[in-house]
Design a protein around this motif. Structure first.
Motif, PDB file in Angstrom:
ATOM      1  N   ASN A 148      64.315 -21.309  62.686  1.00  0.00           N
ATOM      2  CA  ASN A 148      64.489 -20.971  61.277  1.00  0.00           C
ATOM      3  C   ASN A 148      63.288 -20.186  60.743  1.00  0.00           C
ATOM      4  O   ASN A 148      63.443 -19.138  60.113  1.00  0.00           O
ATOM      5  CB  ASN A 148      64.722 -22.246  60.456  1.00  0.00           C
ATOM      6  N   ASN A 152      63.316 -16.239  59.888  1.00  0.00           N
ATOM      7  CA  ASN A 152      63.005 -15.706  58.553  1.00  0.00           C
ATOM      8  C   ASN A 152      61.944 -14.621  58.642  1.00  0.00           C
ATOM      9  O   ASN A 152      62.069 -13.565  58.020  1.00  0.00           O
ATOM     10  CB  ASN A 152      62.480 -16.812  57.640  1.00  0.00           C
ATOM     11  N   LYS A 155      63.422 -11.599  59.981  1.00  0.00           N
ATOM     12  CA  LYS A 155      64.449 -11.091  59.068  1.00  0.00           C
ATOM     13  C   LYS A 155      63.837 -10.354  57.874  1.00  0.00           C
ATOM     14  O   LYS A 155      64.308  -9.294  57.481  1.00  0.00           O
ATOM     15  CB  LYS A 155      65.302 -12.272  58.587  1.00  0.00           C
ATOM     16  N   PHE A 156      62.760 -10.944  57.309  1.00  0.00           N
ATOM     17  CA  PHE A 156      62.230 -10.363  56.072  1.00  0.00           C
ATOM     18  C   PHE A 156      61.180  -9.274  56.301  1.00  0.00           C
ATOM     19  O   PHE A 156      60.807  -8.580  55.362  1.00  0.00           O
ATOM     20  CB  PHE A 156      61.641 -11.470  55.171  1.00  0.00           C
ATOM     21  N   ASP A 179      53.597 -13.300  59.169  1.00  0.00           N
ATOM     22  CA  ASP A 179      54.310 -12.017  59.187  1.00  0.00           C
ATOM     23  C   ASP A 179      53.677 -11.035  58.214  1.00  0.00           C
ATOM     24  O   ASP A 179      52.857 -11.409  57.380  1.00  0.00           O
ATOM     25  CB  ASP A 179      55.804 -12.220  58.889  1.00  0.00           C
ATOM     26  N   ILE A 184      55.823 -13.949  49.483  1.00  0.00           N
ATOM     27  CA  ILE A 184      56.582 -14.734  48.518  1.00  0.00           C
ATOM     28  C   ILE A 184      55.753 -14.840  47.246  1.00  0.00           C
ATOM     29  O   ILE A 184      54.574 -15.206  47.292  1.00  0.00           O
ATOM     30  CB  ILE A 184      56.874 -16.142  49.090  1.00  0.00           C
ATOM     31  N   ILE A 192      60.803 -22.478  47.394  1.00  0.00           N
ATOM     32  CA  ILE A 192      61.610 -22.054  48.540  1.00  0.00           C
ATOM     33  C   ILE A 192      62.051 -23.193  49.445  1.00  0.00           C
ATOM     34  O   ILE A 192      62.963 -23.020  50.236  1.00  0.00           O
ATOM     35  CB  ILE A 192      60.901 -20.975  49.396  1.00  0.00           C
ATOM     36  N   ALA A 197      67.407 -22.469  47.309  1.00  0.00           N
ATOM     37  CA  ALA A 197      66.430 -21.614  46.638  1.00  0.00           C
ATOM     38  C   ALA A 197      66.225 -20.353  47.459  1.00  0.00           C
ATOM     39  O   ALA A 197      65.991 -20.411  48.658  1.00  0.00           O
ATOM     40  CB  ALA A 197      65.107 -22.347  46.479  1.00  0.00           C
ATOM     41  N   ARG A 198      66.329 -19.217  46.817  1.00  0.00           N
ATOM     42  CA  ARG A 198      66.061 -17.962  47.486  1.00  0.00           C
ATOM     43  C   ARG A 198      65.187 -17.162  46.532  1.00  0.00           C
ATOM     44  O   ARG A 198      65.456 -17.112  45.346  1.00  0.00           O
ATOM     45  CB  ARG A 198      67.366 -17.219  47.777  1.00  0.00           C
ATOM     46  N   ALA A 199      64.147 -16.565  47.092  1.00  0.00           N
ATOM     47  CA  ALA A 199      63.213 -15.849  46.239  1.00  0.00           C
ATOM     48  C   ALA A 199      63.940 -14.734  45.495  1.00  0.00           C
ATOM     49  O   ALA A 199      64.953 -14.225  45.966  1.00  0.00           O
ATOM     50  CB  ALA A 199      62.088 -15.268  47.075  1.00  0.00           C
ATOM     51  N   GLY A 209      71.680 -14.850  53.687  1.00  0.00           N
ATOM     52  CA  GLY A 209      71.111 -16.163  54.012  1.00  0.00           C
ATOM     53  C   GLY A 209      71.724 -17.197  53.097  1.00  0.00           C
ATOM     54  O   GLY A 209      72.396 -16.856  52.130  1.00  0.00           O
ATOM     55  N   THR A 210      71.481 -18.444  53.417  1.00  0.00           N
ATOM     56  CA  THR A 210      72.093 -19.508  52.627  1.00  0.00           C
ATOM     57  C   THR A 210      71.094 -20.218  51.729  1.00  0.00           C
ATOM     58  O   THR A 210      71.471 -20.882  50.770  1.00  0.00           O
ATOM     59  CB  THR A 210      72.668 -20.590  53.557  1.00  0.00           C
ATOM     60  N   GLY A 211      69.805 -20.112  52.075  1.00  0.00           N
ATOM     61  CA  GLY A 211      68.813 -20.850  51.313  1.00  0.00           C
ATOM     62  C   GLY A 211      68.750 -22.316  51.706  1.00  0.00           C
ATOM     63  O   GLY A 211      68.155 -23.125  51.016  1.00  0.00           O
ATOM     64  N   GLY A 213      68.090 -23.155  55.159  1.00  0.00           N
ATOM     65  CA  GLY A 213      67.288 -23.253  56.379  1.00  0.00           C
ATOM     66  C   GLY A 213      65.960 -23.962  56.166  1.00  0.00           C
ATOM     67  O   GLY A 213      65.634 -24.932  56.866  1.00  0.00           O
ATOM     68  N   LEU A 214      65.186 -23.509  55.200  1.00  0.00           N
ATOM     69  CA  LEU A 214      63.854 -24.090  54.994  1.00  0.00           C
ATOM     70  C   LEU A 214      63.934 -25.509  54.467  1.00  0.00           C
ATOM     71  O   LEU A 214      63.059 -26.331  54.742  1.00  0.00           O
ATOM     72  CB  LEU A 214      63.036 -23.224  54.035  1.00  0.00           C
ATOM     73  N   CYS A 238      53.324 -13.458  54.737  1.00  0.00           N
ATOM     74  CA  CYS A 238      53.069 -14.876  54.533  1.00  0.00           C
ATOM     75  C   CYS A 238      52.825 -15.603  55.842  1.00  0.00           C
ATOM     76  O   CYS A 238      53.069 -15.090  56.923  1.00  0.00           O
ATOM     77  CB  CYS A 238      54.174 -15.551  53.717  1.00  0.00           C
TER      78      CYS A 238
HETATM   79  P1  ADP Z   1      67.691 -18.136  53.827  1.00  0.00           P
HETATM   80  O1  ADP Z   1      66.736 -17.406  54.708  1.00  0.00           O
HETATM   81  O2  ADP Z   1      68.972 -18.488  54.507  1.00  0.00           O
HETATM   82  O3  ADP Z   1      67.861 -17.531  52.489  1.00  0.00           O
HETATM   83  P2  ADP Z   1      65.682 -20.233  53.833  1.00  0.00           P
HETATM   84  O4  ADP Z   1      65.743 -21.608  53.260  1.00  0.00           O
HETATM   85  O5  ADP Z   1      65.372 -20.120  55.277  1.00  0.00           O
HETATM   86  O6  ADP Z   1      67.088 -19.580  53.528  1.00  0.00           O
HETATM   87  O7  ADP Z   1      64.635 -19.387  52.989  1.00  0.00           O
HETATM   88  C1  ADP Z   1      64.626 -19.476  51.591  1.00  0.00           C
HETATM   89  C2  ADP Z   1      64.001 -18.254  50.958  1.00  0.00           C
HETATM   90  O8  ADP Z   1      62.603 -18.223  51.211  1.00  0.00           O
HETATM   91  C3  ADP Z   1      64.507 -16.949  51.487  1.00  0.00           C
HETATM   92  O9  ADP Z   1      65.713 -16.560  50.876  1.00  0.00           O
HETATM   93  C4  ADP Z   1      63.365 -16.013  51.150  1.00  0.00           C
HETATM   94  O10 ADP Z   1      63.468 -15.589  49.811  1.00  0.00           O
HETATM   95  C5  ADP Z   1      62.139 -16.881  51.269  1.00  0.00           C
HETATM   96  N1  ADP Z   1      61.473 -16.659  52.582  1.00  0.00           N
HETATM   97  C6  ADP Z   1      61.540 -17.457  53.660  1.00  0.00           C
HETATM   98  N2  ADP Z   1      60.804 -16.977  54.669  1.00  0.00           N
HETATM   99  C7  ADP Z   1      60.237 -15.835  54.238  1.00  0.00           C
HETATM  100  C8  ADP Z   1      59.356 -14.866  54.814  1.00  0.00           C
HETATM  101  N3  ADP Z   1      58.897 -14.997  56.068  1.00  0.00           N
HETATM  102  N4  ADP Z   1      58.986 -13.811  54.050  1.00  0.00           N
HETATM  103  C9  ADP Z   1      59.455 -13.693  52.783  1.00  0.00           C
HETATM  104  N5  ADP Z   1      60.274 -14.558  52.191  1.00  0.00           N
HETATM  105  C10 ADP Z   1      60.672 -15.622  52.881  1.00  0.00           C
END
Ligand code: ADP
Length: 318
Positions: A148, A152, A155-156, A179, A184, A192, A197-199, A209-211, A213-214, A238
Motif C-alpha cells: 500500500n 502510493n 502512484k503519486f 518519494d 501532502i 490521511i 480521507a483523500r488529500a 483510489g479508495t482512501g 489503503g492507509l 513525503c
Molecule cells: P488511496 O491511495 O486509495 O486514495 P490511501 O488511504 O492509500 O488511499 O491514501 C489516502 C490519501 O493520502 C491519498 O488519496 C493521497 O491523497 C494521500 N497520499 C498517500 N500517499 C501519498 C504519497 N506518497 N504522496 C502524496 N500523497 C499521498
C-alpha cells in the motif's frame, strides 16, 4: 436539568441505532463475502489440481494459470472486504509465523522497480546494515502494508524517485518509504489515515483510489506492535516511516519451520473418509485430493444421506 436528560436520552438512542446499523452492515459484508468465497474455492481448487496435472497439454496450461491467477486475485479482493469488516468489529487476529524477510523484501523491490520504470521514475532499495533472513511476522499483512505505502509512493510521484530503506535493530524493523512526489499539505497530514480521507485534489487532477489503503495499513501496523508516521514537505515529497516488531528467527528454527515437505501419503492402515456436502463439485474436489493420498473416500449429498450410510461405511472421519 430536565432538558439535559432528554438530550442525553436522545443521544443514547441515536448511538444505539447507529451501532445497530453498523453491526448489520458488518454482518451483511461478512455474509456476502463468505457466499462468494465458497464457489471461488472450488474454482481455485480445481485450477490447482489441473495445474499439477501432467496430462494437460502445454497450450492449455496457460489457460489454467489465467484461471488460477484470476481466482487468487478475486479471493484477495474478497478477503480485503472481510478485513475491513473484521477490523471494524475488532475481530482481526494476526497469523504470525517465520517468514523469509530479506527474500520477501527483494521480491517486493523488484516488483516496484518494474512499476516505477514503466512510469519513468526511479526506484532504489537500500537495505541498511545486515537484515535477518527470517523474522516472525504475519507475512500477508506485512506485504499488504508495504504494498500500500510503496504503491502510493509510485502512484503519486510523477518525476524523480521512490526510495525504500530498511534496517533492523533489536527485533524492530525500521522501514522508510521516501518519494519525490507532490507531498501532502500540512492540513491533510492529520487526516490521511482516516477512512476515505483523500488529500485535496492537486494541479494534476484526481488520481484513482479508495482512501481506505492507509487506514487499513495503519490499523495493521498498530496491531503488529508498531507505528506508522508521515512527514512531508509539500512540493518536494513525503516520507512514510514504519516501526514494526519483527523478531529475528534463529537459523535452525527457521530451517525446520520453513521447509514444507510435499504430502504423498500416510503410514498405517488405510483410512475411510465420508465427505458430506450438498455441492457435487466440492465433494468431487475433496475426493480428488484425498484418493491419491491413499484414503478410501465415500460421499453423501445431505445430512440425511450421511445418516443413512454412516453406519455401513464406518468412516474414521466425516
Ligand atoms: P488511496 O491511495 O486509495 O486514495 P490511501 O488511504 O492509500 O488511499 O491514501 C489516502 C490519501 O493520502 C491519498 O488519496 C493521497 O491523497 C494521500 N497520499 C498517500 N500517499 C501519498 C504519497 N506518497 N504522496 C502524496 N500523497 C499521498
Amino acid at each position: 436539568i430536565e432538558s439535559h436528560r432528554l438530550t442525553d436520552l436522545a443521544l443514547q438512542q441515536a448511538k444505539q441505532a447507529a451501532d445497530q446499523a453498523s453491526l448489520a452492515k458488518t454482518r451483511y459484508v461478512s455474509t456476502i463475502s463468505h457466499e462468494l468465497r465458497t464457489p471461488l474455492n472450488s474454482i481455485i481448487g480445481y485450477a490447482q489440481l489441473l495445474d499439477e496435472d501432467d496430462t494437460i497439454p502445454p497450450h492449455r496450461k496457460q489457460a489454467v494459470s489465467v484461471i488460477r491467477r484470476g481466482g487468487d486475485h478475486l479471493l484477495g479482493l474478497i478477503e480485503g472486504t472481510l478485513d475491513m469488516a473484521r477490523i471494524e468489529s475488532g475481530k482481526l487476529a494476526l497469523d504470525v509465523k517465520p517468514m523469509r524477510f530479506t527474500e520477501g523484501l527483494d521480491e517486493l523491490a523488484r516488483m516496484f522497480e518494474q512499476q516505477a520504470a514503466s512510469k519513468g521514475i526511479g526506484f532504489a532499495y537500500e537495505p541498511q546494515g545486515k537484515l535477518p533472513p527470517v523474522v516472525r511476522a504475519d507475512e500477508k499483512r506485512l506485504r499488504q502494508v508495504l504494498i500500500n505505502v510503496l504503491g502510493n509512493a509510485v502512484k503519486f510521484t510523477r518525476a524523480g524517485q521512490v526510495t525504500l530503506r530498511v534496517s533492523h535493530r533489536r527485533d524492530m524493523a525500521h522501514i522508510e518509504v521516501e518519494d519525490t512526489g507532490p507531498g501532502i499539505a500540512a492540513a491533510d497530514v492529520e487526516r490521511i489515515f482516516e477512512p476515505f480521507a483523500r488529500a485535496s485534489e492537486g494541479a494534476q487532477g484526481p488520481i484513482p483510489g479508495t482512501g481506505l489503503g492507509l487506514t487499513i495499513s495503519k490499523m495493521l501496523t498498530d496491531l503488529m506492535g508498531g507505528e506508522m508516521t508521515v512527514s512531508s514537505t509539500p512540493g518536494q515529497g513525503c516520507v512514510f516511516r514504519m516501526r514494526l516488531f519483527l523478531p529475528a528467527v534463529r537459523a535452525e528454527v527457521a530451517q525446520r519451520e520453513l521447509t514444507r515437505p510435499q504430502r504423498t501419503g500416510y503410514l498405517g492402515p488405510r483410512q475411510r473418509i465420508l465427505v458430506v456436502d450438498n455441492e457435487e463439485v466440492d465433494r468431487e474436489l475433496l475426493r480428488q485430493v484425498l484418493v491419491p493420498l491413499g484414503f478410501e473416500v465415500h460421499t453423501a449429498a445431505s445430512g440425511h444421506a450421511c445418516l443413512a450410510v454412516v453406519a455401513g461405511v464406518a468412516p474414521q472421519a466425516v
